[in-house]
Design an enzyme around this catalytic site. Structure first.
Site, mmCIF file in Angstrom:
data_model
loop_
_atom_site.group_PDB
_atom_site.id
_atom_site.type_symbol
_atom_site.label_atom_id
_atom_site.label_comp_id
_atom_site.label_asym_id
_atom_site.label_seq_id
_atom_site.Cartn_x
_atom_site.Cartn_y
_atom_site.Cartn_z
ATOM 1 N N ASP A 40 0.847 -1.186 0.000
ATOM 2 C CA ASP A 40 0.000 0.000 0.000
ATOM 3 C C ASP A 40 0.886 1.241 0.000
ATOM 4 O OD1 ASP A 40 -2.756 1.070 0.181
ATOM 5 O OD2 ASP A 40 -1.883 2.082 1.915
ATOM 6 N N GLY A 69 -17.875 5.887 45.851
ATOM 7 C CA GLY A 69 -18.692 4.792 45.331
ATOM 8 C C GLY A 69 -17.856 3.793 44.560
ATOM 9 N N ASP A 70 -18.490 2.657 44.239
ATOM 10 C CA ASP A 70 -17.810 1.600 43.484
ATOM 11 C C ASP A 70 -18.418 1.600 42.078
ATOM 12 O OD1 ASP A 70 -17.178 -0.810 42.277
ATOM 13 O OD2 ASP A 70 -17.079 -1.888 44.191
ATOM 14 N N PHE A 71 -17.603 1.870 41.069
ATOM 15 C CA PHE A 71 -18.212 2.028 39.737
ATOM 16 C C PHE A 71 -18.785 0.733 39.173
ATOM 17 C CE2 PHE A 71 -13.519 2.671 38.456
ATOM 18 C CZ PHE A 71 -13.291 1.337 38.132
ATOM 19 N N ASP A 108 -14.607 7.690 43.227
ATOM 20 C CA ASP A 108 -13.713 6.567 43.539
ATOM 21 C C ASP A 108 -14.179 5.895 44.833
ATOM 22 O OD1 ASP A 108 -11.520 4.771 43.511
ATOM 23 O OD2 ASP A 108 -10.292 6.272 42.516
ATOM 24 N N ARG A 121 -6.540 5.417 32.835
ATOM 25 C CA ARG A 121 -5.812 4.282 33.425
ATOM 26 C C ARG A 121 -6.759 3.377 34.218
ATOM 27 N NH1 ARG A 121 -1.788 3.288 36.398
ATOM 28 N NH2 ARG A 121 -0.085 2.457 35.170
HETATM 29 O O1 LIG Z 1 4.347 8.022 -8.461
HETATM 30 C C1 LIG Z 1 3.479 7.148 -8.317
HETATM 31 N N1 LIG Z 1 2.842 6.984 -7.143
HETATM 32 C C2 LIG Z 1 1.917 6.033 -6.956
HETATM 33 C C3 LIG Z 1 1.548 5.185 -7.981
HETATM 34 C C4 LIG Z 1 0.499 4.128 -7.833
HETATM 35 O O2 LIG Z 1 -0.452 4.513 -6.866
HETATM 36 C C5 LIG Z 1 -1.143 3.363 -6.393
HETATM 37 C C6 LIG Z 1 -1.262 3.469 -4.896
HETATM 38 O O3 LIG Z 1 -2.446 2.893 -4.471
HETATM 39 P P1 LIG Z 1 -2.512 1.554 -3.611
HETATM 40 O O4 LIG Z 1 -1.279 1.369 -2.841
HETATM 41 O O5 LIG Z 1 -3.784 1.625 -2.845
HETATM 42 O O6 LIG Z 1 -2.601 0.407 -4.683
HETATM 43 P P2 LIG Z 1 -3.690 0.110 -5.790
HETATM 44 O O7 LIG Z 1 -3.270 0.645 -7.089
HETATM 45 O O8 LIG Z 1 -5.050 0.526 -5.316
HETATM 46 O O9 LIG Z 1 -3.621 -1.447 -5.878
HETATM 47 P P3 LIG Z 1 -3.936 -2.533 -4.731
HETATM 48 O O10 LIG Z 1 -4.805 -3.558 -5.397
HETATM 49 O O11 LIG Z 1 -2.615 -3.053 -4.326
HETATM 50 O O12 LIG Z 1 -4.657 -1.837 -3.598
HETATM 51 C C7 LIG Z 1 -0.296 2.161 -6.805
HETATM 52 O O13 LIG Z 1 -0.931 1.484 -7.870
HETATM 53 C C8 LIG Z 1 1.001 2.785 -7.291
HETATM 54 O O14 LIG Z 1 1.606 2.023 -8.289
HETATM 55 C C9 LIG Z 1 2.200 5.342 -9.213
HETATM 56 O O15 LIG Z 1 1.922 4.612 -10.192
HETATM 57 N N2 LIG Z 1 3.164 6.305 -9.334
#
Ligand SMILES: O=c1[nH]cc([C@@H]2O[C@H](COP(=O)(O)OP(=O)(O)OP(=O)(O)O)[C@@H](O)[C@H]2O)c(=O)[nH]1
Length: 639
Positions: A108, A531-533, A506, A548
């Site tokens: 991601d 009191g005791d909660f 408390d 806490r």
């Molecule tokens: O310079 C660049 N920056 C980013 C990208 C592309 O952006 C997407 C990022 O999205 P994500 O990580 O959510 O991935 P998805 O494309 O949605 O695919 P998933 O199925 O893995 O969730 C990513 O595709 C980067 O390659 C770019 O191309 N250039």
């Protein structure tokens, strides 16, 4: 044209061969395994295909909807999303595709700027908002990656950060770029590998990480997973196509016994000058290398760092005890009370009624730990930490330090049994069994109760302001601090919110002693109710504060308490929980996890776990605040 075609036809083949040779040690580890890329990103597909990895693509159905506020850092968010994407595919495949992969890879990519996490724009306006925010500034691109080893049921995750600076971009240019359609499926709204490259002034770090996949680190991780240091196969480390190492094995040196010029563990150089393990040398030399690696680990930078971490851990208990002892003997108070703030060791020894030799050692240890400072020959002065170490003063931690010394320390001396039995070792440590720790232990004897209350007071004093100011509570009139002990937190809330009256609730035995802790400028908007909660009716309030409290109790007990609070709440009222929030992957902070080791029925939880507990009683999470103090906070509003 023919020549051009000739090059086009042969060049990829050449590149392919070199790639395969160079990556072989890492990528070949995956040969014969069912590797799945849980991503729909064409860029990730291309990056991994380019290095010769064979895999299937099964895009993840995981919706990228994790609550960003629950994460302390953007990279934790990216890693968790990557993990969830990969896990979804790993779980789905055996049922939907009727095969279980060996490895699933999820990733991601997010962009962060001005404290915001930017993902893919939802429309053109959104892309404009993102790009105009990035214009003229440096931002970070984080890609979180998760590698699921399905059979081993293991998840290896990591992230990479790359810094990118955009030039100043005119609106015309931005709209032209947006209308090209390129931004829409890309994190932060740009594609650095294509037209978006024109927006960029500089890139610091891994370029492919910006494109969506940190290949270099991925290869290093594969190297570690499939060739852990010391294993019989790990010596196959070579270099990646970029020439950077892809394994942790230090550069090969001839073994001491090898005659000069004899093949090293990496085998003879190949025609490209690379060391390729040959079938005949690889196996034998691996033993040499494994041995060499282990013996020499303490000579590498990484090894030295690990060694010093180990030493620090082994000495950790001594350092704690030095702090406890110096605090108990009032060394810091003695230094403060001297006219100049400086004393000779013998003066300190006299004041604390201890031996000269022992005091000298203790003071020297305190200096080495940064608790005291030596200003001249044998002279010690107060150091910056002193205000935390004095027995009085607004930020004194002394109560908590002594609680650690007198109560937590004995419990930890029985940690092994606690781990074996999964129970608190109160009886072993103090010779008394306890069904209810608060009634039977903390509040049983006057001095123990006072010590416990001082500890809670210290924590509330040091963290109270950050907790009290974590959220805007200006629309609320009344608050109730449940289990507020000495009232320190309640006073902080009253100070931070001029329109708020706070009831401190408390047990009667606590309330009867809370007068000891009453500040001299006590605000009369703070009142005390006994009191005791768990048993008694709760005072009516708009805001219920649980600072806490919940970590001390099992989910079952927490549900009992939360359902009582939910009953007392009208829609719009809220619950503010303040605790150490564990990271979502429960890898830290160690402060929280160490505390859990001496718990009885309680448990440490992450912000999302608290959020879920509250949700089941009709409270929606409004905000989470990581305060970087002793306690974090979450605010949840009754629906
Ligand atoms: O310079 C660049 N920056 C980013 C990208 C592309 O952006 C997407 C990022 O999205 P994500 O990580 O959510 O991935 P998805 O494309 O949605 O695919 P998933 O199925 O893995 O969730 C990513 O595709 C980067 O390659 C770019 O191309 N250039």
């Amino acid at each position: 044209v023919t020549t051009w075609h000739y090059h086009r036809a042969t060049e990829p083949a050449t590149v392919h061969t070199v790639t395969m040779v160079l990556m072989n040690p890492v990528i070949s580890k995956l040969t014969g395994k069912l590797v799945v890329l849980a991503s729909a990103s064409p860029r990730r597909l291309e990056i991994l295909t380019n290095v010769g990895l064979r895999f299937e693509v099964v895009p993840s159905w995981f919706k990228e909807t994790l609550d960003k506020r629950l994460f302390k850092t953007p990279h934790e968010y990216a890693v968790e999303t990557a993990k969830q994407k990969a896990l979804e595919v790993a779980k789905r495949m055996p049922f939907k595709h009727l095969k279980t992969p060996d490895i699933v890879i999820g990733a991601d990519t997010v962009v962060t700027v001005d404290g915001l996490i930017l993902e893919k724009p939802v429309d053109k306006q959104d892309a404009y908002r993102m790009l105009s925010r990035l214009s003229g500034k440096e931002h970070s691109v984080f890609t979180g990656v998760a590698i699921i080893l399905c059979h081993e049921k293991e998840v290896i995750d990591f992230y990479e950060e790359t810094k990118v600076k955009f030039a100043d971009l005119s609106d015309d240019l931005l709209w032209e770029y947006i209308n090209s359609g390129e931004p829409m499926d890309k994190a932060g709204g740009y594609g650095i590998q294509a037209l978006g490259g024109m927006l960029v002034e500089y890139v610091h770090g891994d370029f492919l990480n910006v494109v969506g996949f940190p290949l270099n680190q991925f290869c290093k991780k594969l190297g570690l997973i499939f060739s852990p240091p010391g294993s019989l196969t790990h010596n196959s480390a070579q270099t990646s196509p970029q020439g950077s190492p892809v394994d942790t094995v230090p550069p090969a040196e001839p073994a001491a016994s090898s005659p000069p010029g004899s093949p090293t563990h990496n085998g003879p150089p190949d025609s490209q000058g690379q060391n390729i393990p040959s079938a005949s040398t690889a196996h034998v030399s691996t033993h040499v290398n494994a041995l060499k690696y282990n013996v020499r680990e303490n000579e590498t930078e990484d090894g030295k760092e690990k060694l010093s971490k180990m030493i620090e851990l082994m000495d950790g208990f001594k350092a704690s005890k030095v702090l406890f002892t110096a605090s108990k003997l009032h060394v810091f108070d003695v230094l403060r009370s001297s006219k100049t703030g400086e004393l000779q060791a013998e003066d300190v020894a006299q004041e604390i009624k201890a031996s000269m030799k022992g005091t000298e050692r203790l003071l020297e240890a305190c200096v080495s730990l940064g608790l005291l400072q030596r200003t001249g020959k044998g002279i010690l002065s107060q150091f910056l930490t002193l205000h935390f170490l004095l027995s009085d003063g607004p930020l004194s931690l002394q109560g908590y330090i002594q609680h650690c010394n007198e109560l937590v320390w004995p419990l930890f001396t029985h940690l092994e049994t606690a781990v074996r039995e999964g129970t608190n070792q109160h009886e072993k440590a103090f010779g008394k069994s306890s069904d209810n720790l608060f009634q039977d232990a903390y509040y049983s004897r006057h001095e123990v109760k006072l010590r416990f209350m001082k500890a809670m007071h210290s924590i509330a004093k040091v963290s109270g302001r950050d907790v009290a100011t974590a959220f805007d509570l200006s629309k609320y009139k009344t608050a109730c601090d449940l289990g507020g002990c000495t009232g320190a937190m309640a006073y902080e809330f009253a100070k931070a919110h001029p329109g708020l009256s706070v009831t401190m609730f408390d047990l009667p035995e606590v309330i009867e002693m809370s007068g000891h802790f009453r500040p001299h400028d006590a605000d009369d908007r703070v009142s005390f109710v006994a009191g005791d909660f768990f048993k008694d009716e709760l005072p009516k309030a708009d805001v219920y504060i649980l600072a806490r409290i919940l970590h001390d109790w099992s989910d079952e007990k927490v549900h009992i308490l939360l359902s009582k609070i939910a009953k007392a709440c009208n829609p719009g009222c809220c619950v503010l929980v303040s605790e150490i929030f564990l990271d979502e992957d429960r890898k830290g902070p160690s402060r929280g996890l160490l505390q859990a080791l001496s718990m009885t029925e309680g448990r440490q939880r992450s912000a999302s776990e608290y959020s879920l507990l509250l949700k089941s009683h009709g409270f929606t999470t409004a905000q989470v605040k990581h305060t970087h103090n002793l306690l974090d906070a979450i605010l949840c509003v009754a629906e």
